[in-house]
Scaffold this motif. Structure first.
Motif, PDB file in Angstrom:
ATOM      1  N   CYS A 114       0.854  -1.189   0.000  1.00 60.53           N
ATOM      2  CA  CYS A 114       0.000   0.000   0.000  1.00 60.53           C
ATOM      3  C   CYS A 114       0.885   1.232   0.000  1.00 60.53           C
ATOM      4  CB  CYS A 114      -0.893  -0.027   1.245  1.00 60.53           C
ATOM      5  SG  CYS A 114      -1.669   1.542   1.651  1.00 60.53           S
ATOM      6  N   THR A 115       0.572   2.158  -0.885  1.00 61.68           N
ATOM      7  CA  THR A 115       1.373   3.377  -0.968  1.00 61.68           C
ATOM      8  C   THR A 115       0.623   4.597  -0.437  1.00 61.68           C
ATOM      9  OG1 THR A 115       0.614   3.599  -3.240  1.00 61.68           O
ATOM     10  CG2 THR A 115       2.780   2.596  -2.928  1.00 61.68           C
ATOM     11  N   TYR A 151      -8.974   1.693   7.108  1.00 61.24           N
ATOM     12  CA  TYR A 151      -8.466   1.652   5.747  1.00 61.24           C
ATOM     13  C   TYR A 151      -9.448   0.904   4.850  1.00 61.24           C
ATOM     14  CZ  TYR A 151      -5.337   0.809   1.866  1.00 61.24           C
ATOM     15  OH  TYR A 151      -4.769   0.766   0.622  1.00 61.24           O
ATOM     16  N   THR A 165      -8.052   0.409  -0.421  1.00 58.25           N
ATOM     17  CA  THR A 165      -7.769   1.121  -1.665  1.00 58.25           C
ATOM     18  C   THR A 165      -6.758   0.408  -2.580  1.00 58.25           C
ATOM     19  OG1 THR A 165      -8.044   3.091  -0.311  1.00 58.25           O
ATOM     20  CG2 THR A 165      -7.218   3.439  -2.551  1.00 58.25           C
ATOM     21  N   CYS A 166      -5.671  -0.113  -1.991  1.00 59.97           N
ATOM     22  CA  CYS A 166      -4.593  -0.687  -2.822  1.00 59.97           C
ATOM     23  C   CYS A 166      -4.701  -2.204  -2.982  1.00 59.97           C
ATOM     24  CB  CYS A 166      -3.232  -0.343  -2.212  1.00 59.97           C
ATOM     25  SG  CYS A 166      -2.914   1.426  -2.149  1.00 59.97           S
TER      26      CYS A 166
HETATM   27 ZN   LIG Z   1      -3.246   2.028  -0.017  1.00 55.38          ZN
END
Ligand SMILES: [Zn+2]
Length: 282
Positions: free
Chosen positions: A108-109, A124, A127-128
Motif C-alpha cells: 500500500c502506498t 483503511y 484502496t490498494c
Molecule cells: Zn493504499
C-alpha cells in the motif's frame, strides 16, 4: 486453575497513569492467585517516540505499586542490552514472511494524510488491495486483507462472548510499516507466542487489537494464542469522562508519588474488580 502466564506491556512514550496501574495490578493479581508468572515487556520498538525518563518511570511506578514480576528486565540497562525489541527484529520479520506466503497481503502506498482524507475514521478501505503493487516497492507498507462481514469471535473472561467485525474496526491493517519496522500487532503477537503467554489483560479500547491478532494467529496456525484467555477491562476515566492520557498531569503516577498519594489508593481500585474476577474464574 491453570497457572496464568501473563505480561504487562507498557510503552515508554509518556508518564504512566492510573489506568496503566490498574491494568498492571489486574494482570499481577491473576498471575499471583494462580501461582503463575508475570512478565514485564516494554514496547520500545518505536524509538522516535521514546524518552529515557519515561522508561525510568516504568520501573519507578512498578516498584512504587509493589508489583513483582518474575520475567523480563529488572533495570533500564537490562532492557536496552538484553530485552530491547530491536533485538528481535529478525524473528518479527520471519513472522511477516510467513504471512507474505498466505497471499492475503498487499503493498500500500497511501500516506497517512490520504487515509485521513478518505473520511473513514482511520479505517483503511482497501484502496490498494487490487493494485498489484510489488511487495518490495520503496516506501510502501504491507497490509493484510481482512474479510468483510466476518466477525472474529472470542470469549472474554470479563465480558463473555464477544464478536468483532474486523473489517469495520480496522479494515485491511498494516503488518509491516513503510519504514520496514513490524507493526504493533506483529511484535505483540510474536512475543505473546514466543513467551508462552496464556492470558492477556488489556483495556476494552484494545479489543479490536485482540481481534486483529486472533485473525493473524488463525492465518499462522498459532494455537497457543488462539487458546489464550482475554480480559478486556473497563477504562478508568478522568473527571470529565475522558480517557486518561500519558501526560505528567495529576492522573500520572509520577505526580501522585511526588504529591504524597499512597500506592494503596491505587491498589484499592482493584477491589471493585475482584468479585468479577472470582465470578469468571473457572
Ligand atoms: Zn493504499
Amino acid at each position: 486453575m491453570l497457572p496464568v502466564h501473563t505480561r504487562i506491556a507498557p510503552t515508554p512514550s509518556g508518564y504512566l497513569h492510573k489506568g496503566n496501574a490498574f491494568n498492571f495490578l489486574l494482570a499481577s493479581q491473576l498471575a499471583r492467585q494462580s501461582a503463575g508468572t508475570l512478565r514485564l515487556r516494554i514496547d520500545d520498538l518505536d524509538t522516535l517516540r521514546m524518552q529515557p525518563e519515561h522508561m525510568a518511570d516504568i520501573f519507578e511506578s512498578l516498584h512504587w505499586l509493589g508489583i513483582e514480576w518474575q520475567l523480563g528486565p529488572r533495570t533500564m540497562h537490562e532492557q536496552t542490552t538484553a530485552y530491547a525489541r530491536h533485538l528481535r527484529l529478525p524473528r518479527y520479520h520471519e513472522v511477516i514472511n510467513r504471512l507474505m506466503h498466505t497471499e492475503k497481503v498487499f503493498a500500500c502506498t497511501c500516506s497517512r494524510k490520504e487515509i485521513r482524507e478518505m473520511h473513514t475514521h482511520g479505517r483503511y478501505p482497501g484502496t490498494c488491495r487490487h493494485k498489484n503493487i510489488p511487495l518490495d516497492y520503496p516506501g510502501s507498507s504491507i497490509r493484510i486483507q481482512v474479510p468483510e462481514h466476518i466477525a472474529i469471535r472470542f470469549t472474554d473472561e470479563l465480558k463473555g462472548e464477544t464478536a468483532i467485525n474486523l473489517w469495520e474496526t480496522t479494515g485491511d491493517f498494516v503488518i509491516r510499516r513503510r519504514d520496514l519496522l513490524p507493526a504493533y500487532h506483529i511484535a505483540s503477537l510474536t512475543d505473546d507466542i514466543d513467551y508462552g503467554i496464556n492470558t492477556i489483560v488489556r483495556g476494552e479500547d484494545l479489543a479490536g487489537s485482540t481481534a486483529a491478532q486472533l485473525y493473524l494467529a488463525t492465518l499462522l496456525g498459532e494455537h497457543s494464542f488462539l487458546n489464550a484467555r482475554f480480559y478486556h477491562h473497563h477504562l478508568l476515566l478522568d473527571e470529565n469522562g475522558h480517557k486518561l492520557s500519558k501526560s505528567g498531569g495529576s492522573t500520572s503516577l509520577k505526580w501522585m508519588r511526588e504529591h504524597g498519594v499512597t500506592p494503596q489508593e491505587i491498589t484499592g481500585l482493584l477491589n471493585f474488580y475482584t468479585p468479577a474476577l472470582k465470578f469468571y474464574r473457572k
